[in-house]
Motif scaffolding. Structure first.
Motif, PDB file in Angstrom:
ATOM      1  N   LYS A  11       0.825  -1.224   0.000  1.00 31.59           N
ATOM      2  CA  LYS A  11       0.000   0.000   0.000  1.00 31.59           C
ATOM      3  C   LYS A  11       0.850   1.261   0.000  1.00 31.59           C
ATOM      4  O   LYS A  11       0.440   2.299  -0.511  1.00 31.59           O
ATOM      5  N   HIS A  12       2.034   1.166   0.630  1.00 34.34           N
ATOM      6  CA  HIS A  12       2.877   2.349   0.792  1.00 34.34           C
ATOM      7  C   HIS A  12       3.890   2.524  -0.346  1.00 34.34           C
ATOM      8  O   HIS A  12       4.696   3.444  -0.323  1.00 34.34           O
ATOM      9  N   LEU A  13       3.840   1.624  -1.314  1.00 36.82           N
ATOM     10  CA  LEU A  13       4.736   1.747  -2.470  1.00 36.82           C
ATOM     11  C   LEU A  13       3.916   2.146  -3.686  1.00 36.82           C
ATOM     12  O   LEU A  13       2.857   1.568  -3.935  1.00 36.82           O
ATOM     13  N   GLU A  14       4.435   3.091  -4.460  1.00 33.71           N
ATOM     14  CA  GLU A  14       3.718   3.515  -5.658  1.00 33.71           C
ATOM     15  C   GLU A  14       4.393   2.959  -6.905  1.00 33.71           C
ATOM     16  O   GLU A  14       5.608   3.139  -7.086  1.00 33.71           O
ATOM     17  N   GLY A  15       3.596   2.332  -7.754  1.00 35.16           N
ATOM     18  CA  GLY A  15       4.125   1.880  -9.040  1.00 35.16           C
ATOM     19  C   GLY A  15       4.787   0.515  -8.987  1.00 35.16           C
ATOM     20  O   GLY A  15       5.243   0.017 -10.017  1.00 35.16           O
ATOM     21  N   TRP A  16       4.866  -0.069  -7.797  1.00 36.30           N
ATOM     22  CA  TRP A  16       5.427  -1.416  -7.680  1.00 36.30           C
ATOM     23  C   TRP A  16       4.305  -2.433  -7.840  1.00 36.30           C
ATOM     24  O   TRP A  16       3.195  -2.216  -7.365  1.00 36.30           O
ATOM     25  N   SER A  17       4.618  -3.538  -8.498  1.00 34.90           N
ATOM     26  CA  SER A  17       3.624  -4.607  -8.564  1.00 34.90           C
ATOM     27  C   SER A  17       4.249  -5.881  -8.011  1.00 34.90           C
ATOM     28  O   SER A  17       5.479  -6.023  -7.977  1.00 34.90           O
ATOM     29  N   ARG A  18       3.404  -6.762  -7.578  1.00 38.96           N
ATOM     30  CA  ARG A  18       3.891  -7.999  -6.993  1.00 38.96           C
ATOM     31  C   ARG A  18       3.769  -9.108  -8.021  1.00 38.96           C
ATOM     32  O   ARG A  18       2.736  -9.247  -8.677  1.00 38.96           O
ATOM     33  N   ASP A  19       4.840  -9.850  -8.166  1.00 43.96           N
ATOM     34  CA  ASP A  19       4.836 -10.995  -9.074  1.00 43.96           C
ATOM     35  C   ASP A  19       5.283 -12.189  -8.234  1.00 43.96           C
ATOM     36  O   ASP A  19       6.476 -12.445  -8.092  1.00 43.96           O
ATOM     37  N   ASP A  20       4.318 -12.850  -7.637  1.00 44.27           N
ATOM     38  CA  ASP A  20       4.599 -13.992  -6.758  1.00 44.27           C
ATOM     39  C   ASP A  20       5.499 -13.548  -5.599  1.00 44.27           C
ATOM     40  O   ASP A  20       5.077 -12.724  -4.789  1.00 44.27           O
ATOM     41  N   GLU A  21       6.728 -14.041  -5.551  1.00 45.27           N
ATOM     42  CA  GLU A  21       7.623 -13.718  -4.426  1.00 45.27           C
ATOM     43  C   GLU A  21       8.578 -12.570  -4.743  1.00 45.27           C
ATOM     44  O   GLU A  21       9.637 -12.442  -4.121  1.00 45.27           O
ATOM     45  N   THR A  22       8.196 -11.750  -5.724  1.00 46.57           N
ATOM     46  CA  THR A  22       9.056 -10.651  -6.152  1.00 46.57           C
ATOM     47  C   THR A  22       8.225  -9.371  -6.238  1.00 46.57           C
ATOM     48  O   THR A  22       7.043  -9.426  -6.566  1.00 46.57           O
ATOM     49  N   ILE A  23       8.841  -8.223  -5.939  1.00 46.33           N
ATOM     50  CA  ILE A  23       8.188  -6.941  -6.232  1.00 46.33           C
ATOM     51  C   ILE A  23       8.998  -6.241  -7.320  1.00 46.33           C
ATOM     52  O   ILE A  23      10.233  -6.292  -7.328  1.00 46.33           O
TER      53      ILE A  23
END
Lengths: 91, 91
Positions: A11-23
């Motif tokens: 929630k506190h990161l902008e523009g990051w997406s999560r891909d399984d065990e990686t951001i």
């Protein structure tokens, strides 16, 4: 980290997406010089934090991917470093 | 380049593999400093040649991928630059 903690940090990161065990986040630049300067500044932060993302470097963009191999998934270190790279980009 | 020309140029490159319209090689290093020095030297060569590979950078390895977007496939420039990066690595 459990899923609730991960969701909270995301929630506190902008523009990051999560891909399984990686951001992951892709940063864009005006030219190759800017891209390479960013790559080196990110490498410096990685060295200081002793935590190294995978970087995918093109002419005018760099994708930063954090995971914690030793933890077998996401850790606080990934989110702390992601915030540092965001601060670097914004500086 | 036609397939015969590509096959001929591939013969003269060691450790490179072809992935459709891209040629790719992974270089390995002793530590992050070596990796980053290689990344920067490769960036310098890319700048001089005005031909920019995709670089995938990890802690102790860097994958270099060349293609020629403007040609819609492989060009002599890809093979010339691949040979330059090999020479850099061997130097």
């Amino acid at each position: 980290m459990n899923e609730t903690e991960i969701a909270e940090r995301m929630k506190h990161l902008e523009g990051w997406s999560r891909d399984d065990e990686t951001i992951v986040k892709t940063y864009r630049f005006a030219n190759y010089h800017e891209t390479m300067a960013f790559v080196n500044a990110t490498a410096w932060i990685s060295h200081r934090a002793d935590h190294h993302p995978d970087l995918t470097v093109g002419y005018n963009q760099c994708t930063v991917a954090y995971t914690t191999h030793s933890a077998g998934g996401l850790s606080r270190k990934d989110f702390d470093c992601a915030a540092k790279v965001d601060a670097l980009f914004a500086s």
